[in-house]
Enzyme design. Structure first.
Site, PDB file in Angstrom:
ATOM      1  N   TRP A 225       0.823  -1.209   0.000  1.00 60.04           N
ATOM      2  CA  TRP A 225       0.000   0.000   0.000  1.00 60.04           C
ATOM      3  C   TRP A 225       0.853   1.254   0.000  1.00 60.04           C
ATOM      4  O   TRP A 225       0.478   2.267  -0.618  1.00 60.04           O
ATOM      5  CB  TRP A 225      -0.975  -0.031   1.176  1.00 60.04           C
ATOM      6  CG  TRP A 225      -1.920  -1.182   1.055  1.00 60.04           C
ATOM      7  CD1 TRP A 225      -1.945  -2.321   1.797  1.00 60.04           C
ATOM      8  CD2 TRP A 225      -2.942  -1.343   0.057  1.00 60.04           C
ATOM      9  NE1 TRP A 225      -2.926  -3.172   1.344  1.00 60.04           N
ATOM     10  CE2 TRP A 225      -3.551  -2.603   0.283  1.00 60.04           C
ATOM     11  CE3 TRP A 225      -3.398  -0.544  -0.998  1.00 60.04           C
ATOM     12  CZ2 TRP A 225      -4.595  -3.075  -0.502  1.00 60.04           C
ATOM     13  CZ3 TRP A 225      -4.445  -1.021  -1.777  1.00 60.04           C
ATOM     14  CH2 TRP A 225      -5.033  -2.260  -1.535  1.00 60.04           C
TER      15      TRP A 225
ATOM     16  N   ASP B 276      -1.199   6.615   6.567  1.00 60.05           N
ATOM     17  CA  ASP B 276      -2.316   5.748   6.191  1.00 60.05           C
ATOM     18  C   ASP B 276      -2.494   4.751   7.330  1.00 60.05           C
ATOM     19  O   ASP B 276      -1.673   3.857   7.523  1.00 60.05           O
ATOM     20  CB  ASP B 276      -1.985   5.038   4.872  1.00 60.05           C
ATOM     21  CG  ASP B 276      -3.049   4.029   4.453  1.00 60.05           C
ATOM     22  OD1 ASP B 276      -4.037   3.855   5.186  1.00 60.05           O
ATOM     23  OD2 ASP B 276      -2.865   3.400   3.393  1.00 60.05           O
TER      24      ASP B 276
ATOM     25  N   LYS C 296     -11.755  -2.030   8.270  1.00 59.67           N
ATOM     26  CA  LYS C 296     -10.984  -2.906   9.167  1.00 59.67           C
ATOM     27  C   LYS C 296     -11.488  -2.759  10.606  1.00 59.67           C
ATOM     28  O   LYS C 296     -12.011  -3.691  11.187  1.00 59.67           O
ATOM     29  CB  LYS C 296      -9.500  -2.550   9.125  1.00 59.67           C
ATOM     30  CG  LYS C 296      -8.944  -2.248   7.744  1.00 59.67           C
ATOM     31  CD  LYS C 296      -8.716  -3.471   6.895  1.00 59.67           C
ATOM     32  CE  LYS C 296      -7.944  -3.103   5.644  1.00 59.67           C
ATOM     33  NZ  LYS C 296      -7.591  -4.232   4.797  1.00 59.67           N
TER      34      LYS C 296
END
Length: 359
Positions: free
Chosen positions: A101, A170, A194
């Site tokens: 990511w 992030d 999540k």
């Protein structure tokens, strides 16, 4: 029977939250409508929206000097929005790479301006968080970007960098899992799927004075100021996802807040890491000891045949989502906030039993 849900995302949602949403689904707050049917300009929805904002501020200790935004497009859109707004000509955006990511975030920034990799653990297949880097000489940079937790590789920042330039993180896969000092960051962003609820809403927490530095030549919908000035109501927001976010945050508060959640997460992960560490090499953790994640526990077995057998038997016992990502192989247990301690204890017990039967 409810499955033992170890999916990496979308992930487990607290049962109490699901049951409350079920109860309110067709008649929210005596409106005679579902929350999905409410106008986003209505008083009933406005209360939901404001409640989510207030609870997030309370749980994370977010100061008034920060905006809290509810956006769409996932964290992946943030990969582009951030450099669009903050990477100016003749400036450099700095990135620390710890997984797929962060690589994707860097790729989007590269398309929009100058970038520099400060550190990377790619040469070890992202098995650790880099520590041997220097932030000297970046004082004129636009920002420093990190990914706080890496779902694929099972690594997590234990101590965040002290950056001389705006620090952006992030936190999609570990927000709300442990205490953090929000004021260390100029911006935090996180997809909800999540620890915050279902997919569909992305939370952005940003210093107001940092947002004021944004460039003006950005499309209106992609300007942070557009959403800040309109309280995340510039266009129709993902109302049901924000409603679910508010319920998850109420649940988190009822658990005792961040301190209690962190303690619970440490215990949950501890059961599974102990099964790995006590296995005499039968299970091998991908992440180094100093970089282990509380949220994503990655490990391998001695060979592919045993891995397939492990996953098949796990599925028979209602353990779901344990297959590792193809980049690492093996197995992965994602132990997000809503995964009950009992599920982690049951998984550790199964791991011990499987090892004893197959070593």
């Amino acid at each position: 029977m409810r499955a033992y849900n170890f999916n990496a995302g979308p992930a487990a949602i607290p049962l109490e939250v699901l049951e409350r949403a079920q109860k309110e689904l067709v008649n929210f707050n005596n409106t005679g409508m579902s929350v999905m049917e409410l106008s986003h300009r209505s008083k009933d929805y406005e209360d939901v929206h404001n409640r989510a904002n207030a609870l997030l501020r309370e749980l994370l200790g977010i100061p008034d000097s920060y905006e809290v935004l509810f956006l769409q497009g996932g964290a992946s859109l943030q990969f582009s929005m951030i450099p669009m707004n903050f990477l100016k000509e003749n400036e450099t955006a700095h990135y620390i790479l710890t997984g797929s990511w962060s690589e994707k975030a860097l790729k989007e920034a590269k398309a929009l301006g100058e970038t520099r990799i400060i550190a990377s653990s790619k040469d070890s297949n992202y098995s650790h968080i880099p520590t041997d880097y220097s932030l000297d000489g970046i004082e004129d940079g636009a920002y420093l970007h990190i990914t706080s937790n890496n779902t694929i590789y099972g690594t997590q920042w234990q101590d965040y960098p002290t950056s001389p330039i705006p620090l952006i993180a992030d936190m999609s896969s570990d927000i709300l899992c442990k205490e953090i000092d929000v004021e260390k960051f100029s911006m935090i962003y996180a997809g909800a799927q999540k620890n915050l609820g279902p997919s569909g809403v992305t939370v952005v927490i940003a210093k107001k004075d940092f947002l004021a530095r944004a460039q003006s030549n950005v499309p209106t919908i992609l300007k942070y100021s557009t959403h800040a000035d309109n309280k995340s109501l510039y266009n129709t927001p993902p109302t049901f996802a924000i409603y679910m976010l508010s319920l998850v945050l109420e649940w988190a508060k009822a658990q005792g807040g961040i301190k209690a959640i962190q303690k619970n997460n440490e215990e949950k992960a501890g059961y599974i890491y102990a099964a790995i560490d006590d296995s005499e090499g039968f299970y091998k953790a991908h992440a180094t000891q100093d970089s282990r994640s509380l949220m994503n526990i990655t490990f391998t077995l001695p060979n592919e045949e045993l891995t397939k057998k492990f996953l098949a038997e796990a599925k028979e016992r209602h353990f779901i989502g344990l297959a590792g990502h193809r980049s690492v192989g093996g197995c992965r247990a994602s132990t997000y906030n809503a995964v009950p301690k009992e599920a982690c204890m049951a998984l550790a017990e199964f791991m011990n039993e499987f090892r004893n039967q197959n070593k």
